[in-house]
Design a protein around this motif. Structure first.
Motif, PDB file in Angstrom:
ATOM      1  N   ASP A 213      26.824  48.416 -14.359  1.00 51.40           N
ATOM      2  CA  ASP A 213      25.367  48.444 -14.511  1.00 51.40           C
ATOM      3  C   ASP A 213      24.682  47.573 -13.455  1.00 51.40           C
ATOM      4  O   ASP A 213      23.648  47.954 -12.902  1.00 51.40           O
ATOM      5  CB  ASP A 213      24.977  47.971 -15.916  1.00 51.40           C
ATOM      6  CG  ASP A 213      25.415  48.939 -17.004  1.00 51.40           C
ATOM      7  OD1 ASP A 213      25.677  50.113 -16.670  1.00 51.40           O
ATOM      8  OD2 ASP A 213      25.507  48.515 -18.168  1.00 51.40           O
ATOM      9  N   ARG A 214      25.254  46.416 -13.168  1.00 56.07           N
ATOM     10  CA  ARG A 214      24.650  45.542 -12.164  1.00 56.07           C
ATOM     11  C   ARG A 214      24.738  46.173 -10.770  1.00 56.07           C
ATOM     12  O   ARG A 214      23.790  46.101  -9.990  1.00 56.07           O
ATOM     13  CB  ARG A 214      25.333  44.179 -12.173  1.00 56.07           C
ATOM     14  CG  ARG A 214      24.812  43.213 -11.102  1.00 56.07           C
ATOM     15  CD  ARG A 214      23.280  43.087 -11.174  1.00 56.07           C
ATOM     16  NE  ARG A 214      22.837  42.564 -12.423  1.00 56.07           N
ATOM     17  CZ  ARG A 214      22.545  41.296 -12.644  1.00 56.07           C
ATOM     18  NH1 ARG A 214      22.669  40.419 -11.651  1.00 56.07           N
ATOM     19  NH2 ARG A 214      22.116  40.906 -13.824  1.00 56.07           N
ATOM     20  N   LEU A 215      25.847  46.804 -10.450  1.00 54.35           N
ATOM     21  CA  LEU A 215      25.971  47.469  -9.153  1.00 54.35           C
ATOM     22  C   LEU A 215      24.970  48.617  -9.030  1.00 54.35           C
ATOM     23  O   LEU A 215      24.428  48.860  -7.940  1.00 54.35           O
ATOM     24  CB  LEU A 215      27.397  47.983  -8.962  1.00 54.35           C
ATOM     25  CG  LEU A 215      28.480  46.912  -8.818  1.00 54.35           C
ATOM     26  CD1 LEU A 215      29.850  47.560  -8.686  1.00 54.35           C
ATOM     27  CD2 LEU A 215      28.200  46.008  -7.625  1.00 54.35           C
ATOM     28  N   ALA A 216      24.716  49.318 -10.129  1.00 52.61           N
ATOM     29  CA  ALA A 216      23.709  50.382 -10.103  1.00 52.61           C
ATOM     30  C   ALA A 216      22.322  49.799  -9.850  1.00 52.61           C
ATOM     31  O   ALA A 216      21.515  50.371  -9.099  1.00 52.61           O
ATOM     32  CB  ALA A 216      23.738  51.164 -11.420  1.00 52.61           C
ATOM     33  N   ALA A 217      22.037  48.632 -10.451  1.00 49.74           N
ATOM     34  CA  ALA A 217      20.745  47.979 -10.207  1.00 49.74           C
ATOM     35  C   ALA A 217      20.620  47.519  -8.764  1.00 49.74           C
ATOM     36  O   ALA A 217      19.514  47.467  -8.215  1.00 49.74           O
ATOM     37  CB  ALA A 217      20.574  46.797 -11.169  1.00 49.74           C
ATOM     38  N   TRP A 218      21.742  47.209  -8.136  1.00 52.74           N
ATOM     39  CA  TRP A 218      21.755  46.814  -6.725  1.00 52.74           C
ATOM     40  C   TRP A 218      21.850  48.015  -5.785  1.00 52.74           C
ATOM     41  O   TRP A 218      21.933  47.833  -4.571  1.00 52.74           O
ATOM     42  CB  TRP A 218      22.925  45.872  -6.459  1.00 52.74           C
ATOM     43  CG  TRP A 218      22.708  44.478  -6.952  1.00 52.74           C
ATOM     44  CD1 TRP A 218      21.522  43.893  -7.313  1.00 52.74           C
ATOM     45  CD2 TRP A 218      23.724  43.466  -7.123  1.00 52.74           C
ATOM     46  NE1 TRP A 218      21.730  42.596  -7.698  1.00 52.74           N
ATOM     47  CE2 TRP A 218      23.054  42.294  -7.587  1.00 52.74           C
ATOM     48  CE3 TRP A 218      25.097  43.430  -6.929  1.00 52.74           C
ATOM     49  CZ2 TRP A 218      23.750  41.116  -7.874  1.00 52.74           C
ATOM     50  CZ3 TRP A 218      25.788  42.261  -7.202  1.00 52.74           C
ATOM     51  CH2 TRP A 218      25.115  41.106  -7.669  1.00 52.74           C
ATOM     52  N   HIS A 219      21.909  49.220  -6.348  1.00 53.13           N
ATOM     53  CA  HIS A 219      22.067  50.449  -5.568  1.00 53.13           C
ATOM     54  C   HIS A 219      23.372  50.431  -4.773  1.00 53.13           C
ATOM     55  O   HIS A 219      23.434  50.859  -3.616  1.00 53.13           O
ATOM     56  CB  HIS A 219      20.873  50.663  -4.622  1.00 53.13           C
ATOM     57  CG  HIS A 219      19.543  50.645  -5.312  1.00 53.13           C
ATOM     58  ND1 HIS A 219      19.129  51.653  -6.165  1.00 53.13           N
ATOM     59  CD2 HIS A 219      18.540  49.714  -5.300  1.00 53.13           C
ATOM     60  CE1 HIS A 219      17.922  51.360  -6.638  1.00 53.13           C
ATOM     61  NE2 HIS A 219      17.552  50.192  -6.135  1.00 53.13           N
ATOM     62  N   LEU A 220      24.414  49.954  -5.415  1.00 58.72           N
ATOM     63  CA  LEU A 220      25.741  49.876  -4.789  1.00 58.72           C
ATOM     64  C   LEU A 220      26.752  50.720  -5.560  1.00 58.72           C
ATOM     65  O   LEU A 220      27.905  50.322  -5.758  1.00 58.72           O
ATOM     66  CB  LEU A 220      26.210  48.427  -4.728  1.00 58.72           C
ATOM     67  CG  LEU A 220      25.389  47.463  -3.875  1.00 58.72           C
ATOM     68  CD1 LEU A 220      25.950  46.060  -3.950  1.00 58.72           C
ATOM     69  CD2 LEU A 220      25.347  47.940  -2.429  1.00 58.72           C
ATOM     70  N   GLU A 221      26.333  51.901  -5.994  1.00 55.38           N
ATOM     71  CA  GLU A 221      27.230  52.763  -6.753  1.00 55.38           C
ATOM     72  C   GLU A 221      28.478  53.128  -5.963  1.00 55.38           C
ATOM     73  O   GLU A 221      29.561  53.335  -6.529  1.00 55.38           O
ATOM     74  CB  GLU A 221      26.512  54.045  -7.188  1.00 55.38           C
ATOM     75  CG  GLU A 221      25.423  53.837  -8.230  1.00 55.38           C
ATOM     76  CD  GLU A 221      24.064  53.500  -7.597  1.00 55.38           C
ATOM     77  OE1 GLU A 221      24.051  53.202  -6.381  1.00 55.38           O
ATOM     78  OE2 GLU A 221      23.051  53.535  -8.306  1.00 55.38           O
ATOM     79  N   ALA A 222      28.358  53.214  -4.637  1.00 60.62           N
ATOM     80  CA  ALA A 222      29.507  53.593  -3.807  1.00 60.62           C
ATOM     81  C   ALA A 222      30.605  52.543  -3.841  1.00 60.62           C
ATOM     82  O   ALA A 222      31.767  52.843  -3.537  1.00 60.62           O
ATOM     83  CB  ALA A 222      29.060  53.837  -2.369  1.00 60.62           C
ATOM     84  N   ALA A 223      30.251  51.316  -4.191  1.00 59.57           N
ATOM     85  CA  ALA A 223      31.246  50.247  -4.238  1.00 59.57           C
ATOM     86  C   ALA A 223      31.804  50.043  -5.639  1.00 59.57           C
ATOM     87  O   ALA A 223      32.639  49.157  -5.846  1.00 59.57           O
ATOM     88  CB  ALA A 223      30.630  48.936  -3.747  1.00 59.57           C
ATOM     89  N   ALA A 224      31.372  50.855  -6.594  1.00 60.22           N
ATOM     90  CA  ALA A 224      31.710  50.604  -7.993  1.00 60.22           C
ATOM     91  C   ALA A 224      33.197  50.782  -8.286  1.00 60.22           C
ATOM     92  O   ALA A 224      33.763  50.036  -9.087  1.00 60.22           O
ATOM     93  CB  ALA A 224      30.880  51.508  -8.902  1.00 60.22           C
ATOM     94  N   PHE A 225      33.850  51.757  -7.649  1.00 58.98           N
ATOM     95  CA  PHE A 225      35.246  52.034  -7.989  1.00 58.98           C
ATOM     96  C   PHE A 225      36.134  50.835  -7.704  1.00 58.98           C
ATOM     97  O   PHE A 225      36.869  50.352  -8.568  1.00 58.98           O
ATOM     98  CB  PHE A 225      35.747  53.257  -7.217  1.00 58.98           C
ATOM     99  CG  PHE A 225      37.214  53.525  -7.416  1.00 58.98           C
ATOM    100  CD1 PHE A 225      37.679  54.094  -8.585  1.00 58.98           C
ATOM    101  CD2 PHE A 225      38.130  53.172  -6.430  1.00 58.98           C
ATOM    102  CE1 PHE A 225      39.041  54.315  -8.772  1.00 58.98           C
ATOM    103  CE2 PHE A 225      39.480  53.386  -6.606  1.00 58.98           C
ATOM    104  CZ  PHE A 225      39.939  53.968  -7.779  1.00 58.98           C
ATOM    105  N   VAL A 226      36.069  50.322  -6.476  1.00 61.99           N
ATOM    106  CA  VAL A 226      36.909  49.177  -6.112  1.00 61.99           C
ATOM    107  C   VAL A 226      36.481  47.926  -6.874  1.00 61.99           C
ATOM    108  O   VAL A 226      37.323  47.152  -7.341  1.00 61.99           O
ATOM    109  CB  VAL A 226      36.852  48.927  -4.594  1.00 61.99           C
ATOM    110  CG1 VAL A 226      37.627  47.670  -4.224  1.00 61.99           C
ATOM    111  CG2 VAL A 226      37.409  50.133  -3.845  1.00 61.99           C
ATOM    112  N   ALA A 227      35.169  47.714  -7.032  1.00 63.49           N
ATOM    113  CA  ALA A 227      34.691  46.534  -7.747  1.00 63.49           C
ATOM    114  C   ALA A 227      35.134  46.558  -9.208  1.00 63.49           C
ATOM    115  O   ALA A 227      35.553  45.533  -9.762  1.00 63.49           O
ATOM    116  CB  ALA A 227      33.171  46.454  -7.660  1.00 63.49           C
ATOM    117  N   GLU A 228      35.044  47.721  -9.838  1.00 63.59           N
ATOM    118  CA  GLU A 228      35.457  47.833 -11.240  1.00 63.59           C
ATOM    119  C   GLU A 228      36.952  47.558 -11.390  1.00 63.59           C
ATOM    120  O   GLU A 228      37.380  46.885 -12.327  1.00 63.59           O
ATOM    121  CB  GLU A 228      35.124  49.222 -11.767  1.00 63.59           C
ATOM    122  CG  GLU A 228      35.339  49.392 -13.261  1.00 63.59           C
ATOM    123  CD  GLU A 228      34.906  50.770 -13.752  1.00 63.59           C
ATOM    124  OE1 GLU A 228      35.043  51.026 -14.967  1.00 63.59           O
ATOM    125  OE2 GLU A 228      34.445  51.590 -12.923  1.00 63.59           O
TER     126      GLU A 228
END
Length: 315
Positions: A213-228
């Motif tokens: 959710d925080r990455l989506a608020a930062w508009h960083l959805e493309a980084a979500a897979f590795v970050a998660e």
């Protein structure tokens, strides 16, 4: 100390050693201690036969500083080097008070680090003694001239370097001159997210959702897979092998950094799991997917972090 091939080769070795030690996130005083050991052992192994050969390690000095843009603090330690000059945003400047410490390879005495709170927008000036030591000048007067020159307004740090050198180096110098300027920039609260993690495996799923959710608020959805994946593995590792308190922190700047801290100093080990092993792949996957990862230690435990380079994912 010294010039020529021996001194140049020595500086190359010391630079490589510093970069290697810095990559494992050692504190400034601990890094200088390891560097001092390297220089001492190198001196013992080398044999300078030439009459004009000067061991470049003898008298080598170092100033090492680490700036934390989240807290706005800078940790410094020095080994025989001149202390830096700090220029505040209002133009006032002063020499940073640091314990001197012996030059590298001489005494093998412990080094002492100092943590300094630096206001946002300050300029930290690191320099060699050739900048403030002229043939006929007075050291204290030359240092005062340097502080006044650093306080002058300039359109950029490059321009400030040029103006400082033009103002201070008005007489022939007997030694090489190097000047490094750094302007501090503290990250805003919106660039940092922090969570307290309960020591319960059930909490991993909840933390993972909050990170997405925080990455989506930062508009960083493309980084979500590795970050998660990094969050899941690091938090699980801390719960299983670490100790309370456990905290997760995300830092967004030119890269995305995921850090998990816990109260244990037990070092994690990267290993290659065998085919039928049920575990042991977490850190290996992070090492493969992240730009870099590592561990740093503190008085209260350790922090394991993984970094993603955002410009590789987001146009």
């Amino acid at each position: 100390m010294g010039h020529g091939i021996a001194a140049s080769a020595t500086m190359g070795r010391l630079r490589t050693a510093v970069r290697t030690l810095a990559d494992i996130d050692l504190s400034p005083d601990e890094l200088l201690t390891h560097l001092d050991d390297i220089v001492t052992h190198t001196d013992e192994e080398q044999d300078f036969d030439a009459d004009d050969a000067i061991p470049g390690e003898i008298g080598a000095t170092c100033l090492y500083a680490v700036y934390d843009p989240v807290s706005g603090t800078c940790s410094m330690a020095r080994a025989g080097h001149l202390a830096p000059v700090l220029v505040l945003p209002d133009g006032s400047g002063r020499v940073v008070g640091l314990p001197t410490g012996p030059p590298l390879g001489l005494c093998s005495l412990p080094f002492e680090a100092v943590d300094l709170d630096i206001p946002d927008g300050s300029v930290l000036a690191l320099f060699t003694d050739g900048l403030v030591t002229s043939r006929e000048g007075d050291f204290d007067e030359d240092l005062s001239d340097l502080q006044r020159a650093l306080a002058q307004p300039a359109r950029s740090l490059d321009a400030l370097c040029d103006s400082v050198l033009a103002s201070v180096c008005t007489q022939p110098r007997t030694d090489d001159v190097a000047l490094l300027l750094a302007r501090t920039k503290r990250l805003s609260e919106d660039q940092v997210a922090d969570w307290a993690v309960p020591p319960d495996p059930v909490a991993v799923a909840t933390i993972r959702r909050e990170v997405v959710d925080r990455l989506a608020a930062w508009h960083l959805e493309a980084a979500a897979f590795v970050a998660e994946l990094a969050v899941s593995e690091l938090v699980t590792h801390a719960i299983r092998y670490g100790a309370e308190p456990i905290r997760l922190r995300l830092i967004r700047e030119r890269s995305l950094i995921c850090e998990v801290s816990d109260g244990s100093s037990t070092s994690p080990h990267l290993r290659r799991a065998r085919t039928f092993d049920e575990g042991g792949r977490g850190l290996f996957m992070i090492a493969q997917l992240a730009r870099r990862w590592g561990t740093r230690y503190s008085m209260t435990g350790k922090t394991i972090g993984a970094e993603q380079q955002l410009d590789e994912l987001i146009p």
